[in-house]
Each structure stands twice: as C-alpha cells, then as structure tokens.
Design an enzyme around this catalytic site. Structure first.
Site, PDB file in Angstrom:
ATOM      1  CE  LYS A 149      52.324  45.871  35.790  1.00 23.43           C
ATOM      2  NZ  LYS A 149      52.501  45.218  34.465  1.00 23.43           N
ATOM      3  CG  HIS A 182      48.116  43.894  28.490  1.00 24.28           C
ATOM      4  ND1 HIS A 182      48.095  45.002  27.670  1.00 24.28           N
ATOM      5  CD2 HIS A 182      48.979  44.190  29.485  1.00 24.28           C
ATOM      6  CE1 HIS A 182      48.924  45.912  28.137  1.00 24.28           C
ATOM      7  NE2 HIS A 182      49.470  45.455  29.242  1.00 24.28           N
TER       8      HIS A 182
END
Length: 419
Positions: free
Chosen positions: A189, A316
């Site tokens: 991330k 996701h």
C-alpha cells in the site's frame, strides 16, 4: 424457506496504525455481522461494513425482507433498493474510490445475499462455490498485503508488527507474513511517502524476494505524469500497478505509457463505470469486491463480462473478518478468470474473529475451500459477544482515517493526484 428473522450485530476489533493516502487506521475497525434465520430454522451469515450510516441502512432494509423466500434473489434486491431510495448520501466506509447510489444499494444488499446463499447451500448440502457454478480450484491464493505503519498507536505500546517506515521495515514485514502464511505474492500500500521512496521499497522487495510477483497501490495519490515515470522505473518488476492516478481519465493517460497493466478498485466500482473504462483502455485488471459489487452472484456476472472484454481479475480487500474471507474464497474458487492472487487483511487481525476456528486456514499462502456446506463456517457466539461489547465501548461509529491522522498531524491533507 422464508426469512423469519434477521439479526444485525455491529462489532469492533483491534486494528494496527496502517498508513495510507487518506491517513491512518484507527485503533478499532468496525464490521457488521448479518444472520438470517428461516422459518425452517436454518441460518446463514453475511458480513459488511460497520459505519453507523451503513448500519442504519441495513436496519431500514430488514422489515421489507421478512417473509421473502431465500431463493428470491431479485425480489430481495428490489426490496433493498426501495429501502435505500435514490438520493442517499454516499458513505465510503473508509474507501476513497468512486461512490454512487448504485454502489450504496449493492453494498446494503450484499450481506443479505451472502447469508441467503449460505442458507441455500446448507439446505442442499452444497458449498456456496457449488451454487456459483462449481469450484475451478480447491484453494484460493492470497497476497501478502503490506503497509507502511507506525510502531504502535500514539500513546500505546509497540505492536507485534513493529514500525515499517522505510524499505528495510517493509522487507521485514513481508518476511514475517511470508514465514507465517506462506504468501507467494506481495502487495504494498503506497501513496504515503514521495514516489521515489516507494520505488526504493518495491526494489528492495524485488531484491529480497526475486521470485514473487509484486504490486503497489498508491490509491490515486500520483499525477498521471508521475504514474508514468514510476511505471517505467519499475518495468519488469511489477505484476500490475494499481490505481496510480485518479479517475478513469487519469488511468487512461497512464495505461498506454507503462509496460505493466493497470488495476483498479477505485475508478471502476459499479457496472456503469465499465463501458467508459473499457472504451478508453484505462485498466487491464479489475479488483472485484462482492461487498460493493452487489454480492456473489452479481460478481460472477461482472467476472464473465470482464472475460468478454479481456480484462484480468483479482479481488480487493477492505479490513474484514472470517465471514467475508469465507465468502471471498467461495467466490474466487468458482470464478475461472481470477488471474491474480487476491488481497486480504487477515494477518492484521491477529486472530480476532467471529467464526469458529478450524474451517479457514492458510496453506502456502492460499485458503483451501472449506469442506462444510454453505460458506463452510460457523458463528462463534462467544467471540461475537466480545467483539460486540468492543463496539459498544470503543466510541468509534465511523471509519475516518483522515480525522485520526489529524490528531497527530493537524495539517494533514488526503493525497489524491498529489505527487
């Protein structure tokens, strides 16, 4: 079988200080557990977001669903849509992708649909994957989901994961996850530090794990020009580049200029987004998410559509518990064109869950399809009671990464098309 009762239980569980383009995760994460009981006494489970506005919409939908057949997929959807209405204020549940009324309806509907499929599977002695067309794989690969993070929440002790604020910290985090779960791919991330620092982190991961596919997701924190520069700098390194730039138009500028496919769970989040994204060549990989694509059956329809237009698929993950992991695993097991390992936040939950242990486990980075009927998991009611008590006491009613970051950095601004 008709729906006799629906129980909604909001829960809270500990979450580490994970950094992202919107800020940082609060000490408590929220979810809602949905349990549907039929007139024949068979029950099914669903899981969804825990923000108070979403919980209120779930509660508003419940009266219209009582008495419906659990097989009545379209009737249940219509009742949910009617309860939501057409002029809702969109709640993103901590997500920073596109929002719409359609996405809200689909998000409210999803946990009810999952619970009904759980019931239908139990009644028929079949797994949910069987109801979705049958499994094409016996285990679903997941990816190590890495975050830049503080050592602990402000004022609290260092957590077991420690700090990860530089390439060395990110590599150490990856090594921990791979040792404990056996992951065979890695996602970072990004969108937290200047892009060159995040390039260095990806290259450090490549050096440490040369045989594992890598991906980075800056949550649209970069401009198209920066996205192109980073994509070219990481040529031959990334499996795909996820949401580097904002909106379909920004992604369309980047896609033809970089050597790897672009992936998204931000600019394409409802059916209406697919035509312009496909027409503009904005993405090569769609990260599906049954929580906001309208459940498991609608997600299989999206997967088939993506296959028609040559889009690859992954999945996701938002912060979730075991009911969602079971639903994700059932869906991915029955989706032939899932081309990449799915995302999961499970390692960050440190064993906190509402499902009885044993049915879900990681083997070499993959979750074997549970053997039991339906979702293959059972509710741990003692654990549910503990996490519900957390919810009542924690004082958090809505995920807000930005507000929490501003307690430490009052001048913080969410980063979107920033670098």
């Amino acid at each position: 079988m008709r729906i006799r009762e629906i129980h909604l239980t909001p829960v809270a569980f500990r979450d580490p200080p994970l950094l992202n383009a919107s800020g940082v995760h609060e000490p408590w994460a929220l979810r809602t557990v949905v349990e549907i009981v039929t007139d024949e006494g068979v029950s099914g489970l669903g899981e969804t977001y825990g923000d108070i506005s979403h919980l209120d919409r779930l509660r508003a939908a419940v009266p219209g669903l009582i008495g419906l057949e659990v097989h009545a997929h379209h009737a249940i959807y219509a009742r949910v849509a009617a309860s939501v209405g057409e002029d809702v204020v969109v709640d993103q549940h901590g997500l920073i992708g596109a929002g719409s009324n359609q996405k809200t309806v689909d998000a409210v509907f999803s946990p009810f649909e999952v619970a009904c499929l759980d019931i239908r599977g139990k009644a028929a002695g079949l797994r949910v994957a069987d109801l979705l067309g049958g499994p094409v794989r016996d285990a679903v690969p997941y990816s190590a989901y890495l975050f830049y993070k503080w050592a602990g929440h402000p004022g609290a002790a260092e957590d077991r994961f420690g700090a990860a604020l530089d390439p060395e910290g990110i590599v150490a985090q990856a090594r921990l996850f791979i040792e404990e779960y056996g992951f065979a791919s890695i996602k970072l991330k990004g969108g937290v530090f200047p892009p060159d620092q995040e390039i260095d982190a990806v290259l450090a991961l490549r050096d440490a794990f040369p045989d594992l596919p890598l991906r980075i997701d800056p949550n649209a924190a970069w401009t198209p020009a920066t996205s192109i520069r980073v994509g070219r700098a990481l040529a031959g390194v990334l499996e795909y580049l996820e949401d580097p730039a904002p909106e379909i138009e920004g992604m369309a500028q980047v896609a033809p200029e970089v050597p790897m496919p672009l992936a998204t769970n931000m600019c394409v989040v409802t059916h209406d987004h697919l035509p312009p994204a496909i027409a503009q060549g904005a993405i090569g990989v769609l990260l599906t998410d049954h929580h906001y694509w309208g459940g498991l059956l609608r997600s299989t329809q999206v997967a088939a559509l993506c296959g028609t237009f040559g889009l690859e698929l992954s999945m996701h993950s938002n912060t979730h518990l075991g009911i969602s992991l079971a639903a994700m695993t059932q869906l991915a097991a029955a989706t032939p064109n899932i081309n990449h390992a799915c995302d999961t936040h499970t390692p960050w939950q440190q064993g906190q869950d509402v499902v009885a242990p044993g049915a879900l486990r990681f083997v070499d980075g993959a979750v074997p399809l549970p053997e039991g009927p339906g979702l293959g998991v059972e509710l741990d009611r003692d654990a549910l009671a503990v996490l519900h008590e957390n919810y009542l006491k924690c004082g958090v009613e809505r995920r807000d990464d930005t507000a929490y970051m501003r307690r430490t950095d009052p001048a913080f601004q969410p980063r979107r098309g920033h670098w």
